[in-house]
Design a protein around this motif. Structure first.
Motif, PDB file in Angstrom:
ATOM      1  N   ASN A 124       0.996  -1.207   0.091  1.00 26.69           N
ATOM      2  CA  ASN A 124       0.105  -0.061  -0.009  1.00 26.69           C
ATOM      3  C   ASN A 124       0.851   1.367  -0.086  1.00 26.69           C
ATOM      4  O   ASN A 124       0.442   2.271  -0.600  1.00 26.69           O
ATOM      5  CB  ASN A 124      -1.007   0.088   1.087  1.00 26.69           C
ATOM      6  CG  ASN A 124      -0.227  -0.132   2.514  1.00 26.69           C
ATOM      7  OD1 ASN A 124       0.600  -0.992   2.574  1.00 26.69           O
ATOM      8  ND2 ASN A 124      -0.474   0.867   3.549  1.00 26.69           N
ATOM      9  N   LEU A 125       2.117   1.198   0.648  1.00 27.66           N
ATOM     10  CA  LEU A 125       2.765   2.559   0.658  1.00 27.66           C
ATOM     11  C   LEU A 125       3.369   2.751  -0.689  1.00 27.66           C
ATOM     12  O   LEU A 125       3.433   3.887  -0.983  1.00 27.66           O
ATOM     13  CB  LEU A 125       3.983   2.407   1.888  1.00 27.66           C
ATOM     14  CG  LEU A 125       3.298   2.146   3.067  1.00 27.66           C
ATOM     15  CD1 LEU A 125       4.647   1.897   4.254  1.00 27.66           C
ATOM     16  CD2 LEU A 125       2.749   3.192   3.746  1.00 27.66           C
ATOM     17  N   THR A 163      10.062   1.817   4.306  1.00 25.41           N
ATOM     18  CA  THR A 163       9.877   0.817   3.851  1.00 25.41           C
ATOM     19  C   THR A 163      10.959   0.835   2.842  1.00 25.41           C
ATOM     20  O   THR A 163      11.247   2.055   2.054  1.00 25.41           O
ATOM     21  CB  THR A 163       8.516   0.761   3.010  1.00 25.41           C
ATOM     22  OG1 THR A 163       8.686  -0.132   1.964  1.00 25.41           O
ATOM     23  CG2 THR A 163       7.900   2.172   2.230  1.00 25.41           C
ATOM     24  N   THR A 165      11.889  -1.445  -0.169  1.00 26.06           N
ATOM     25  CA  THR A 165      11.708  -1.522  -1.383  1.00 26.06           C
ATOM     26  C   THR A 165      10.597  -0.490  -1.771  1.00 26.06           C
ATOM     27  O   THR A 165      10.662   0.116  -2.988  1.00 26.06           O
ATOM     28  CB  THR A 165      11.101  -2.907  -1.734  1.00 26.06           C
ATOM     29  OG1 THR A 165       9.966  -3.066  -0.976  1.00 26.06           O
ATOM     30  CG2 THR A 165      12.092  -3.958  -1.702  1.00 26.06           C
ATOM     31  N   ASP A 306      16.791  -9.009   8.862  1.00 28.12           N
ATOM     32  CA  ASP A 306      17.470 -10.155   8.304  1.00 28.12           C
ATOM     33  C   ASP A 306      18.541 -10.861   8.906  1.00 28.12           C
ATOM     34  O   ASP A 306      19.060 -11.976   8.227  1.00 28.12           O
ATOM     35  CB  ASP A 306      17.947  -9.647   6.799  1.00 28.12           C
ATOM     36  CG  ASP A 306      16.712  -9.159   5.883  1.00 28.12           C
ATOM     37  OD1 ASP A 306      15.646  -9.376   6.313  1.00 28.12           O
ATOM     38  OD2 ASP A 306      16.996  -8.460   4.891  1.00 28.12           O
ATOM     39  N   ILE A 328      10.177  -5.149  12.763  1.00 30.13           N
ATOM     40  CA  ILE A 328      10.108  -4.825  11.489  1.00 30.13           C
ATOM     41  C   ILE A 328       8.460  -5.765  11.036  1.00 30.13           C
ATOM     42  O   ILE A 328       7.938  -5.292  10.379  1.00 30.13           O
ATOM     43  CB  ILE A 328      11.021  -4.990  10.611  1.00 30.13           C
ATOM     44  CG1 ILE A 328      12.427  -4.118  11.321  1.00 30.13           C
ATOM     45  CG2 ILE A 328      10.754  -4.602   9.220  1.00 30.13           C
ATOM     46  CD1 ILE A 328      12.267  -2.671  11.297  1.00 30.13           C
TER      47      ILE A 328
HETATM   48  N1  EPU Z   1       4.995  -2.276   4.771  1.00 28.25           N
HETATM   49  C1  EPU Z   1       3.671  -2.103   4.718  1.00 28.25           C
HETATM   50  N2  EPU Z   1       3.180  -1.386   3.541  1.00 28.25           N
HETATM   51  C2  EPU Z   1       4.104  -1.362   2.495  1.00 28.25           C
HETATM   52  C3  EPU Z   1       5.454  -1.899   2.611  1.00 28.25           C
HETATM   53  C4  EPU Z   1       6.044  -2.329   3.874  1.00 28.25           C
HETATM   54  O1  EPU Z   1       2.805  -2.072   5.572  1.00 28.25           O
HETATM   55  O2  EPU Z   1       3.647  -0.925   1.213  1.00 28.25           O
HETATM   56  C5  EPU Z   1       5.362  -3.039   5.997  1.00 28.25           C
HETATM   57  C6  EPU Z   1       5.839  -4.383   5.903  1.00 28.25           C
HETATM   58  O3  EPU Z   1       4.528  -5.205   6.328  1.00 28.25           O
HETATM   59  C7  EPU Z   1       6.930  -4.431   7.134  1.00 28.25           C
HETATM   60  C8  EPU Z   1       7.536  -3.041   7.393  1.00 28.25           C
HETATM   61  O4  EPU Z   1       6.517  -1.972   6.390  1.00 28.25           O
HETATM   62  O5  EPU Z   1       6.246  -4.471   8.219  1.00 28.25           O
HETATM   63  C9  EPU Z   1       8.680  -2.901   6.398  1.00 28.25           C
HETATM   64  O6  EPU Z   1       8.932  -3.603   5.224  1.00 28.25           O
HETATM   65  P1  EPU Z   1       9.737  -2.993   4.111  1.00 28.25           P
HETATM   66  O7  EPU Z   1       8.862  -2.380   2.993  1.00 28.25           O
HETATM   67  O8  EPU Z   1      10.753  -2.262   4.493  1.00 28.25           O
HETATM   68  O9  EPU Z   1      10.188  -4.523   3.471  1.00 28.25           O
HETATM   69  P2  EPU Z   1      10.529  -4.804   2.162  1.00 28.25           P
HETATM   70  O10 EPU Z   1      10.906  -3.658   1.377  1.00 28.25           O
HETATM   71  O11 EPU Z   1       9.670  -5.872   1.512  1.00 28.25           O
HETATM   72  C10 EPU Z   1      13.069  -5.410   2.331  1.00 28.25           C
HETATM   73  C11 EPU Z   1      14.025  -6.626   2.018  1.00 28.25           C
HETATM   74  C12 EPU Z   1      13.648  -7.654   3.036  1.00 28.25           C
HETATM   75  C13 EPU Z   1      14.021  -7.029   4.596  1.00 28.25           C
HETATM   76  C14 EPU Z   1      13.099  -5.850   4.665  1.00 28.25           C
HETATM   77  C15 EPU Z   1      13.326  -5.154   5.906  1.00 28.25           C
HETATM   78  C16 EPU Z   1      14.392  -6.561  -0.266  1.00 28.25           C
HETATM   79  C17 EPU Z   1      14.328  -7.182  -1.708  1.00 28.25           C
HETATM   80  N3  EPU Z   1      13.794  -7.239   0.646  1.00 28.25           N
HETATM   81  O12 EPU Z   1      11.758  -5.921   2.160  1.00 28.25           O
HETATM   82  O13 EPU Z   1      14.609  -8.897   2.851  1.00 28.25           O
HETATM   83  O14 EPU Z   1      13.686  -7.904   5.586  1.00 28.25           O
HETATM   84  O15 EPU Z   1      13.434  -4.757   3.543  1.00 28.25           O
HETATM   85  O16 EPU Z   1      14.852  -4.479   5.934  1.00 28.25           O
HETATM   86  O17 EPU Z   1      15.097  -5.631  -0.349  1.00 28.25           O
HETATM   87  C18 EPU Z   1      15.385 -11.024   3.009  1.00 28.25           C
HETATM   88  O18 EPU Z   1      16.233 -10.729   2.195  1.00 28.25           O
HETATM   89  O19 EPU Z   1      15.318 -11.859   3.451  1.00 28.25           O
HETATM   90  C19 EPU Z   1      14.224  -9.936   3.080  1.00 28.25           C
HETATM   91  C20 EPU Z   1      13.158 -10.495   3.453  1.00 28.25           C
END
Ligand code: EPU
Length: 419
Positions: A124-125, A163, A165, A306, A328
């Motif tokens: 959503n973000l 966030t 990504t 991670d 997180i």
């Molecule tokens: N979130 C929302 N809405 C969004 C996006 C995120 O509610 O639109 C929440 C997520 O549910 C979570 C928090 O925000 O609770 C943080 O999530 P984030 O978006 O930062 O995670 P991500 O970008 O999906 C990346 C890494 C993950 C790592 C996290 C946190 C990549 C490809 N993935 O994920 O890596 O755990 O940041 O540092 O960069 C891994 O490599 O094993 C892995 C899971």
């Protein structure tokens, strides 16, 4: 299917090389969609998630040439600005193509990610941020469709929560938007900074990457570039913990110590000696007994989620009670039950795991549930008495480049067995 059969008990001793960062390579590959000219990326780790992202880029119509760890992408034209469900369901990071596709072509259709082992993880973000840049968003049949027929326009994006990504996605969209974009409450992870370096090489105008406010001046188009991906700090951290949990003497080389400060501090608190033997090399040894250490995961520069599972495996070997808090993701404790099968004493209370140590770990049959959970099981198995079988190692292959070969070269005994 494949499993690992691990004979535990041997202290690891060697210098282990680190590969390029998976989580940096994924957005870098997506960024190649922003230009019609060739982009060459070096140090792309040959892990399964990278293969998935390459499939996705090929699907859009871009040409991809892979030679070892060098990948060249030419997205001369984009025929299908789409990320289909079949791919997104296997890798959530597929949503990283949303920003680049809509910025380059004016429309993108990306499947919504489904549930995920480590938490709900919605996008959503990403979507709200793109709306701030003028994209119209429709949600239909499980897909998100973003349309900006006259191109995106700069704006102020304030993320409600940090966030990684999401920041990367919007950064890739903003570089081709008209005018200035300000991204507030941006992620400060090294992977965001690496992406900004690549985009800058391609001709983007970005300031502030690595801080919580990023400013982007949009440009009309981007060009080709060449870029080397940063070291994988999570792989490096996993090997440092492998050295500590086996009470070995392990040096991890080709890493960036600056990216590992939070882990280093916690390892030292736990009684692990960590030395920077070269600007890109860290060495670990355990001179005495391991001490209980509390840890809370946070966004960078805090302790990386991670590495939470791996650190928990280490704490099963420390004297006393360690409180490990996951801030997180809401459900990133699937390794707990499996570690318990190996003899760990861990109680879960909401987002906190209470680890009582030290306990003797013994080999058992366990199941890998996600990437980092599997890494923690490998670490526990290295320290355990006897033989451990870890099933579903495809999870670990998503993000670790030949983990068993690297650990075996350091004295581990890990066999990959098909069954
Ligand atoms: N979130 C929302 N809405 C969004 C996006 C995120 O509610 O639109 C929440 C997520 O549910 C979570 C928090 O925000 O609770 C943080 O999530 P984030 O978006 O930062 O995670 P991500 O970008 O999906 C990346 C890494 C993950 C790592 C996290 C946190 C990549 C490809 N993935 O994920 O890596 O755990 O940041 O540092 O960069 C891994 O490599 O094993 C892995 C899971």
């Amino acid at each position: 299917m494949e499993k690992f059969v691990i004979q535990g008990g041997a202290p690891l001793s060697a210098t282990i090389p680190v590969s390029g960062s998976k989580n940096s390579a994924l957005p870098a590959l997506a960024a190649c969609l922003l230009t019609a000219e060739p982009v060459t990326l070096h140090r792309i780790p040959p892990v399964r998630d990278i293969g998935t992202m390459i499939d996705l880029i090929r699907y859009s119509g871009a040409e991809v040439h892979v030679e070892g760890e060098r990948v060249t992408i030419t997205a001369a034209s984009i025929d299908k600005p789409e990320a289909p469900y079949e791919v997104v369901k296997t890798m959530r990071a597929s949503s990283l193509v949303l920003g680049p596709l809509v910025a380059r072509t004016g429309c993108a259709r990306v499947s919504m990610p489904g549930g995920c082992a480590i938490g709900a993880r919605p996008i959503n973000l990403h979507v709200t941020a793109l709306q701030h840049l003028g994209a119209e968003i429709r949600q239909d049949h499980g897909y998100i469709e973003a349309v900006a027929p006259n191109g995106l326009r700069g704006g102020t994006v304030h993320f409600d929560r940090i966030t990684v990504t999401g920041t990367e996605d919007i950064l890739m969209a903003a570089v081709l938007a008209r005018g200035e974009t300000i991204i507030e409450n941006a992620a400060r992870e090294p992977e965001v900074v690496d992406l900004a370096h690549l985009l800058t090489r391609m001709g983007a105008k970005i300031e502030g990457a690595g801080t919580s406010t990023i400013r982007v001046q949009g440009v009309d188009k981007l060009g080709g570039a060449e870029h080397t991906i940063i070291a994988d700090r999570i792989e490096a951290g996993t090997f440092l913990i492998a050295g500590a949990i086996t009470r070995g003497d392990v040096a991890v080389t080709g890493c960036v110590p600056e990216h590992l400060r939070a882990l280093i501090a916690k390892l030292q608190q736990a009684g692990v000696e960590v030395t920077e033997t070269a600007p890109d090399t860290l060495r670990v040894r355990v001179p005495g007994s391991l001490r209980n250490t509390d840890m809370t995961t946070e966004e960078h520069p805090g302790f990386a989620t991670d590495l939470q599972a791996q650190f928990m495996a280490l704490m099963t070997q420390a004297e006393g009670i360690s409180f490990i808090t996951e801030k997180i993701f809401e459900n990133r404790f699937m390794h707990v039950q499996e570690l318990a099968r190996m003899g760990a004493n861990i109680r879960l209370e909401g987002r906190q795991a209470i680890v009582a140590g030290s306990t003797r770990l013994t080999g058992a049959q366990v199941i890998a549930s996600d990437l980092r959970a599997s890494a923690s099981l490998v670490l526990a198995a290295l320290a355990a008495d006897g033989e451990t079988e870890i099933d579903r190692v495809y999870h670990i292959d998503r993000g670790y480049d030949r983990i068993e070969a690297k650990l075996n070269a350091a004295g581990a005994n890990i066999r990959r067995v098909a069954h």
